[in-house]
Motif scaffolding. Structure first.
Motif, PDB file in Angstrom:
ATOM      1  N   ASN A  79       0.814  -1.222   0.000  1.00  0.00           N
ATOM      2  CA  ASN A  79       0.000   0.000   0.000  1.00  0.00           C
ATOM      3  C   ASN A  79       0.848   1.272   0.000  1.00  0.00           C
ATOM      4  OD1 ASN A  79       0.917  -0.018   2.620  1.00  0.00           O
ATOM      5  ND2 ASN A  79      -1.099  -0.151   3.569  1.00  0.00           N
ATOM      6  N   GLU A  80       2.163   1.134   0.079  1.00  0.00           N
ATOM      7  CA  GLU A  80       3.058   2.283   0.006  1.00  0.00           C
ATOM      8  C   GLU A  80       3.616   2.494  -1.398  1.00  0.00           C
ATOM      9  OE1 GLU A  80       5.282   2.644   4.207  1.00  0.00           O
ATOM     10  OE2 GLU A  80       5.638   0.727   3.212  1.00  0.00           O
ATOM     11  N   LEU A  81       3.240   1.639  -2.338  1.00  0.00           N
ATOM     12  CA  LEU A  81       3.731   1.786  -3.702  1.00  0.00           C
ATOM     13  C   LEU A  81       3.179   3.055  -4.337  1.00  0.00           C
ATOM     14  CD1 LEU A  81       3.438  -1.878  -5.030  1.00  0.00           C
ATOM     15  CD2 LEU A  81       5.536  -0.541  -4.842  1.00  0.00           C
ATOM     16  N   PRO A  82       3.959   3.685  -5.215  1.00  0.00           N
ATOM     17  CA  PRO A  82       3.442   4.865  -5.921  1.00  0.00           C
ATOM     18  C   PRO A  82       2.256   4.502  -6.809  1.00  0.00           C
ATOM     19  CG  PRO A  82       5.828   4.644  -6.182  1.00  0.00           C
ATOM     20  CD  PRO A  82       5.342   3.382  -5.555  1.00  0.00           C
ATOM     21  N   ALA A  83       1.494   5.492  -7.204  1.00  0.00           N
ATOM     22  CA  ALA A  83       0.348   5.276  -8.095  1.00  0.00           C
ATOM     23  C   ALA A  83       0.827   4.590  -9.375  1.00  0.00           C
ATOM     24  CB  ALA A  83      -0.307   6.606  -8.426  1.00  0.00           C
ATOM     25  N   GLY A  84       0.040   3.622  -9.836  1.00  0.00           N
ATOM     26  CA  GLY A  84       0.370   2.910 -11.061  1.00  0.00           C
ATOM     27  C   GLY A  84       1.171   1.648 -10.843  1.00  0.00           C
ATOM     28  N   PHE A  85       1.621   1.396  -9.596  1.00  0.00           N
ATOM     29  CA  PHE A  85       2.387   0.199  -9.263  1.00  0.00           C
ATOM     30  C   PHE A  85       1.498  -0.759  -8.467  1.00  0.00           C
ATOM     31  CE2 PHE A  85       5.575   3.337 -10.027  1.00  0.00           C
ATOM     32  CZ  PHE A  85       6.739   2.668 -10.412  1.00  0.00           C
ATOM     33  N   ALA A  86       1.585  -2.045  -8.743  1.00  0.00           N
ATOM     34  CA  ALA A  86       0.840  -3.044  -7.972  1.00  0.00           C
ATOM     35  C   ALA A  86       1.575  -4.373  -8.032  1.00  0.00           C
ATOM     36  CB  ALA A  86      -0.576  -3.201  -8.510  1.00  0.00           C
ATOM     37  N   SER A 103       1.832 -11.608  -9.952  1.00  0.00           N
ATOM     38  CA  SER A 103       1.576 -10.663 -11.042  1.00  0.00           C
ATOM     39  C   SER A 103       1.983  -9.266 -10.600  1.00  0.00           C
ATOM     40  CB  SER A 103       0.100 -10.673 -11.443  1.00  0.00           C
ATOM     41  OG  SER A 103      -0.697 -10.187 -10.378  1.00  0.00           O
ATOM     42  N   TRP A 104       2.232  -8.408 -11.572  1.00  0.00           N
ATOM     43  CA  TRP A 104       2.607  -7.030 -11.261  1.00  0.00           C
ATOM     44  C   TRP A 104       2.044  -6.090 -12.309  1.00  0.00           C
ATOM     45  CZ3 TRP A 104       6.054 -10.833 -12.744  1.00  0.00           C
ATOM     46  CH2 TRP A 104       6.586 -10.707 -14.036  1.00  0.00           C
ATOM     47  N   THR A 105       1.879  -4.846 -11.893  1.00  0.00           N
ATOM     48  CA  THR A 105       1.537  -3.746 -12.795  1.00  0.00           C
ATOM     49  C   THR A 105       2.530  -2.637 -12.514  1.00  0.00           C
ATOM     50  OG1 THR A 105      -0.811  -4.317 -12.697  1.00  0.00           O
ATOM     51  CG2 THR A 105      -0.256  -2.108 -13.474  1.00  0.00           C
ATOM     52  N   LEU A 106       3.290  -2.262 -13.532  1.00  0.00           N
ATOM     53  CA  LEU A 106       4.272  -1.190 -13.392  1.00  0.00           C
ATOM     54  C   LEU A 106       4.083  -0.211 -14.544  1.00  0.00           C
ATOM     55  CD1 LEU A 106       7.517  -3.263 -12.616  1.00  0.00           C
ATOM     56  CD2 LEU A 106       5.917  -2.271 -10.994  1.00  0.00           C
ATOM     57  N   GLN A 115       8.255  -1.984 -17.911  1.00  0.00           N
ATOM     58  CA  GLN A 115       9.073  -2.319 -16.750  1.00  0.00           C
ATOM     59  C   GLN A 115       8.624  -3.646 -16.165  1.00  0.00           C
ATOM     60  OE1 GLN A 115      10.672   0.840 -14.015  1.00  0.00           O
ATOM     61  NE2 GLN A 115       8.680   1.754 -14.470  1.00  0.00           N
ATOM     62  N   GLN A 116       9.527  -4.262 -15.428  1.00  0.00           N
ATOM     63  CA  GLN A 116       9.212  -5.483 -14.685  1.00  0.00           C
ATOM     64  C   GLN A 116      10.082  -5.481 -13.438  1.00  0.00           C
ATOM     65  OE1 GLN A 116      10.146  -7.928 -18.043  1.00  0.00           O
ATOM     66  NE2 GLN A 116      12.099  -8.538 -17.207  1.00  0.00           N
ATOM     67  N   PRO A 117       9.735  -6.278 -12.437  1.00  0.00           N
ATOM     68  CA  PRO A 117      10.591  -6.325 -11.246  1.00  0.00           C
ATOM     69  C   PRO A 117      11.997  -6.793 -11.614  1.00  0.00           C
ATOM     70  CG  PRO A 117       8.476  -7.386 -10.830  1.00  0.00           C
ATOM     71  CD  PRO A 117       8.543  -7.126 -12.307  1.00  0.00           C
ATOM     72  N   GLN A 118      12.989  -6.328 -10.856  1.00  0.00           N
ATOM     73  CA  GLN A 118      14.358  -6.804 -11.059  1.00  0.00           C
ATOM     74  C   GLN A 118      14.491  -8.248 -10.618  1.00  0.00           C
ATOM     75  OE1 GLN A 118      16.047  -3.654  -8.646  1.00  0.00           O
ATOM     76  NE2 GLN A 118      16.853  -2.630 -10.469  1.00  0.00           N
ATOM     77  N   TRP A 119      13.836  -8.582  -9.521  1.00  0.00           N
ATOM     78  CA  TRP A 119      13.755  -9.960  -9.045  1.00  0.00           C
ATOM     79  C   TRP A 119      12.539 -10.085  -8.132  1.00  0.00           C
ATOM     80  CZ3 TRP A 119      13.862  -9.739  -3.803  1.00  0.00           C
ATOM     81  CH2 TRP A 119      14.650  -8.763  -3.188  1.00  0.00           C
ATOM     82  N   VAL A 120      12.082 -11.326  -7.977  1.00  0.00           N
ATOM     83  CA  VAL A 120      10.956 -11.626  -7.094  1.00  0.00           C
ATOM     84  C   VAL A 120      11.383 -12.805  -6.221  1.00  0.00           C
ATOM     85  CG1 VAL A 120       8.521 -12.267  -6.920  1.00  0.00           C
ATOM     86  CG2 VAL A 120       9.307 -10.872  -8.846  1.00  0.00           C
ATOM     87  N   MET A 121      11.121 -12.717  -4.917  1.00  0.00           N
ATOM     88  CA  MET A 121      11.491 -13.776  -3.977  1.00  0.00           C
ATOM     89  C   MET A 121      10.251 -14.231  -3.225  1.00  0.00           C
ATOM     90  SD  MET A 121      14.106 -13.529  -0.726  1.00  0.00           S
ATOM     91  CE  MET A 121      15.564 -13.548  -1.757  1.00  0.00           C
ATOM     92  N   LEU A 122      10.162 -15.534  -3.000  1.00  0.00           N
ATOM     93  CA  LEU A 122       9.076 -16.112  -2.207  1.00  0.00           C
ATOM     94  C   LEU A 122       9.667 -16.741  -0.953  1.00  0.00           C
ATOM     95  CD1 LEU A 122       6.055 -16.906  -1.912  1.00  0.00           C
ATOM     96  CD2 LEU A 122       6.640 -19.043  -3.098  1.00  0.00           C
ATOM     97  N   LYS A 123       9.208 -16.288   0.204  1.00  0.00           N
ATOM     98  CA  LYS A 123       9.564 -16.923   1.479  1.00  0.00           C
ATOM     99  C   LYS A 123       8.551 -18.019   1.751  1.00  0.00           C
ATOM    100  CE  LYS A 123       9.339 -16.116   6.433  1.00  0.00           C
ATOM    101  NZ  LYS A 123       8.861 -15.190   7.464  1.00  0.00           N
ATOM    102  N   THR A 124       9.037 -19.228   2.078  1.00  0.00           N
ATOM    103  CA  THR A 124       8.162 -20.364   2.326  1.00  0.00           C
ATOM    104  C   THR A 124       8.448 -20.948   3.712  1.00  0.00           C
ATOM    105  OG1 THR A 124       9.649 -22.075   1.471  1.00  0.00           O
ATOM    106  CG2 THR A 124       8.298 -20.879  -0.150  1.00  0.00           C
ATOM    107  N   PHE A 125       7.821 -22.070   4.015  1.00  0.00           N
ATOM    108  CA  PHE A 125       8.061 -22.734   5.292  1.00  0.00           C
ATOM    109  C   PHE A 125       9.493 -23.248   5.399  1.00  0.00           C
ATOM    110  CE2 PHE A 125       3.388 -23.844   4.775  1.00  0.00           C
ATOM    111  CZ  PHE A 125       2.949 -22.871   5.655  1.00  0.00           C
TER     112      PHE A 125
END
Length: 199
Positions: A79-86, A103-106, A115-125
């Motif tokens: 919720n702190e992302l700038p407008a247009g980012f999700a 998914s992302w919207t940039l 644009q796309q994320p530079q990297w995406v990480m998932l924390k799991t169990f």
């Protein structure tokens, strides 16, 4: 489905795994993003019993001792992302193909390119998974799950994020240029009504 035809990724856990809520510790030094994966301590459980809480080595590694110049990187909430980012996710696949779709919207870059994320990480169990969107990659990115990470209470093709909160403790982290690292917790902080199919 008989035992021979079950997916090799299907969990054999008979109770919901748990993981400490601590985030990975992202650091910056000389323009490089660092993540300590382990220190002197190995993976361990606390709160013994049927559903102990896993404490993973990256949560207890103190890289600042080895790299005094490293500075902690703050995490942004979605919720702190700038407008247009999700940044969003869906838990899919049920028992035999359990996965997390991201998914992302940039907005377009200043030069008009996507644009796309530079990297995406998932924390799991049981640890961390990292993916780098290749040039031209469109959302979603899919993180396949196995073993304890694939635990689900039911076999719904798309998780309803009900009160069982099967992925409580999971979190997504995405690095977005000129914005920072964004964190999105899975399940526990999102009411079931908000778990809608992604576009």
């Amino acid at each position: 489905m008989d035992e021979q035809r079950k997916s090799p990724t299907r969990t054999k856990a008979t109770w919901k795994p748990r993981v400490d809520e601590a985030d990975p510790r992202f650091l910056a030094a000389n323009g490089i993003t660092l993540l300590p994966l382990a220190g002197a301590q190995t993976a361990a459980f606390r709160e013994p019993g049927r559903a102990p809480v896993a404490e993973l080595p990256y949560q207890r590694a103190n890289a600042e001792d080895a790299l005094p110049e490293a500075e902690p990187l703050p995490l942004l909430n979605a919720n702190e992302l700038p407008a247009g980012f999700a940044l969003d996710y869906a838990i899919v696949g049920g028992y035999d193909a359990n996965a997390v779709q991201v998914s992302w919207t940039l907005p377009p870059a200043p030069d008009g390119t996507s644009q796309q994320p530079q990297w995406v990480m998932l924390k799991t169990f049981t640890g961390l998974q990292v993916k780098y969107p290749l040039p031209g990659k469109r959302a979603p990115i899919v993180f396949a799950l196995a073993d304890e990470d694939a635990y689900v209470y039911c076999d719904e093709p798309r998780c309803r994020e009900c009160t069982f909160r099967c992925k409580q403790g999971f979190a997504l982290y995405a690095a977005i240029a000129d914005v920072g690292i964004v964190k999105v917790p899975l399940s526990p902080n999102r009411p079931a009504a908000a778990a809608q199919p992604m576009p």
